[in-house]
Write an enzyme that holds these catalytic residues in place. Structure first.
Site, mmCIF file in Angstrom:
data_model
loop_
_atom_site.group_PDB
_atom_site.id
_atom_site.type_symbol
_atom_site.label_atom_id
_atom_site.label_comp_id
_atom_site.label_asym_id
_atom_site.label_seq_id
_atom_site.Cartn_x
_atom_site.Cartn_y
_atom_site.Cartn_z
ATOM 1 N N GLY A 1 0.810 -1.203 0.000
ATOM 2 C CA GLY A 1 0.000 0.000 0.000
ATOM 3 C C GLY A 1 0.844 1.254 0.000
ATOM 4 O O GLY A 1 2.071 1.214 0.048
ATOM 5 N N ASP B 1 -9.604 -8.923 12.931
ATOM 6 C CA ASP B 1 -10.373 -9.826 13.784
ATOM 7 C C ASP B 1 -9.447 -10.345 14.858
ATOM 8 O O ASP B 1 -8.368 -10.871 14.568
ATOM 9 C CB ASP B 1 -10.949 -10.988 12.974
ATOM 10 C CG ASP B 1 -12.095 -10.531 12.101
ATOM 11 O OD1 ASP B 1 -12.843 -9.648 12.541
ATOM 12 O OD2 ASP B 1 -12.229 -11.031 10.975
#
Length: 514
Positions: A17, A136
């Protein structure tokens, strides 16, 4: 640059990214045998790079991405930090993977992280969905981390921007920051409030088609969260709106915002996606279609099983009763809530049906789901008692005649028919309202208050059930109180990790921001 060994230990693997002030690579630490993130930063502004490392390195909090090392190679500054598996808040929101409850829980994490940073003299100054990574957390729910403290102002360190120079992202910038003034902790509160409003509303009221128009909107009145989402709790909407006050002193602190978010979590829906941003309606429709298709597949599969039961198995009566009990749950409830409704039959057969409203109130996430779940547990309990003679029939109906399983007409008359009796409808209403009321009690900010409410709830529900049929269900008030107690205990377990983090964050207030 991939494959290159930097700082004699970090093997660059792939670009993952870019943003803020550099390009980010996934890398492997060959010394400590772990994956890390390496941010490649141009050295045109070495002081700002150093400040990023200094600001982030003095912070140690589970809600903040950990910085490991700073180095330089070939004219590039390299910032090595924790590699967090997950997606940015922007990605999750745009893909429809966040519910109202998810947004609040993520907001609590960010409030705790900001309280820690501010207590240590660090202001982020660029909070936006792209700078929040969500993962998560080992089955315990989503956890959010703040990253990219690249333009943070460290207390006691002179600002590197000239007077009037604006640093940050325009669409999330506080009015004082946009004017080139010193951005304090209140500026972070503004940006966080705007980020949360955007997640819940599906739109950033400041963002416009051009930078000039966006700049003109900063600090101007805009629609309140309650106008976008009148279904959200009033206190929640008012607190988020207060974060966007043009006067910094009137904005709530991260700890105050976090407390409001924490108290609102039990009342927020966890089954439906938050609205998608304007311009992404097609994606929203696709998500709705996907969710609808999953439900359609479940209904079709169930219908097929019932058809087999009614046809080849020659049990049309049993198929009819199961269809009446199961199909409403599959159609109206989230899968995990639908799965608890048959417990009404099990508890009823054990003469423990009075615990059903507590189970429905604790398991479901919204008043509507709690009402439906409570009503269906009642139907399962009564149907089991009438059809199998297992559990109290409460004087509402006799046991179904033999062979009802093989006759749809007999099943409709002797098993489903009694559910329309006035006494049965009173029981259904008592279970539904009881589940809704207990769910509301569980939203109390303090568990001691919720415990008192649970006792009052058990007394009120006992009185209501005492008027149902022969009153047998109302004769066991201790069972009702026990059900409420179990629901409260589960709520306490759910809140415990966040309470511990909130208490830890509150200790940081002993260090004041200059």
């Amino acid at each position: 640059m991939s494959g290159e060994l930097v700082m004699e230990r970090f093997r660059l693997l792939e670009r993952i990214g870019s943003g803020g002030m550099g390009v980010v690579h996934r890398a492997f630490d060959e010394r400590l045998q772990r994956h890390v993130a390496v941010k490649e930063i141009p050295v045109a502004d070495p002081e700002r790079v150093l400040r990023e490392a200094q600001a982030a390195a003095r912070l140690n909090h589970p809600g903040i991405v950990t910085v490991y090392e700073l180095g330089e190679r070939g004219g590039r500054a390299l910032l090595v930090s924790e590699l967090v598996p997950g997606d940015t808040l922007r990605t999750l929101r745009s893909s429809g993977e966040l519910s109202d409850r998810d947004v609040a829980e993520i907001g609590v994490d960010l409030c705790e992280a900001l309280a820690h940073a501010h207590a240590h003299g660090v202001v982020h100054r660029d909070i936006k969905p792209e700078n929040v990574i969500v993962r998560d957390d080992d089955g315990a729910g989503r956890r959010a981390k703040l990253m990219d403290f690249g333009i943070a102002r460290v207390a006691g360190v002179p600002t590197l921007t000239a007077s009037g120079e604006v640093v940050g992202t325009l669409a999330y910038m506080s009015p004082e920051q946009a004017e080139g003034l010193v951005a304090g902790p209140e500026s972070d509160g503004y940006s966080l409030g705007l980020t949360l409003l955007e997640c819940w509303a599906g739109a950033n009221p400041v963002a416009a088609a051009t930078p000039a128009e966006t700049a003109r909107r900063i600090g101007e009145p805009h629609p309140r969260l309650s106008e976008y989402r009148p279904d959200l709790p009033d206190t929640l909407a008012e607190t988020v709106d207060a974060c966007l006050d043009a006067e910094p002193a009137r904005r709530p602190s991260p700890l105050e915002l976090g407390a409001t978010l924490e108290a609102s979590i039990p009342a927020l829906d966890a089954s439906r996606s938050v609205p998608l941003p304007a311009g992404e309606d097609r994606g929203s429709e696709a998500i709705g279609v996907a969710l609808g298709l999953r439900r359609v597949v479940a209904v079709v599969a169930l219908a097929g099983a019932l058809a087999l039961l009614a046809g080849p198995a020659e049990l049309p009566g049993l198929a009819l009763v199961l269809a009446a009990l199961v199909l409403p749950a599959v159609i109206l409830l989230p899968a995990r809530v639908a799965a608890i409704t048959p417990t009404g039959g099990l508890l009823g057969s054990l003469s423990l049906a009075g615990a059903c409203p507590a189970i429905a109130g604790a398991a479901a996430d919204s008043p509507g789901s709690r009402a439906v779940a409570g009503a269906l547990t009642w139907c399962w309990s009564l149907a089991t008692a009438v059809a199998l003679g297992a559990g109290p029939r409460l004087g509402i109906a006799p046991r179904a005649s033999e062979g009802w399983e093989s006759s749809a007409g007999e099943a409709a008359a002797s098993v489903l028919g009694p559910m329309t009796e006035p006494a049965a409808l009173l029981g259904l209403a008592s279970f539904a309202l009881g589940a809704v009321a207990l769910g509301w009690i569980l939203t109390a900010r303090h568990l001691a208050v919720a415990a008192l409410g649970g006792l009052l709830w058990a007394a009120a529900l006992g009185a209501a059930l005492g008027a149902v049929g022969n009153g047998e269900l109302g004769e066991r008030p201790l069972l009702l109180a026990l059900g409420a107690g179990i629901a409260l205990a589960l709520e306490g377990v759910r809140r415990a990790p966040r309470l511990a983090r909130t208490l830890a964050a509150s200790q940081d207030r002993r260090i004041s921001f200059p």
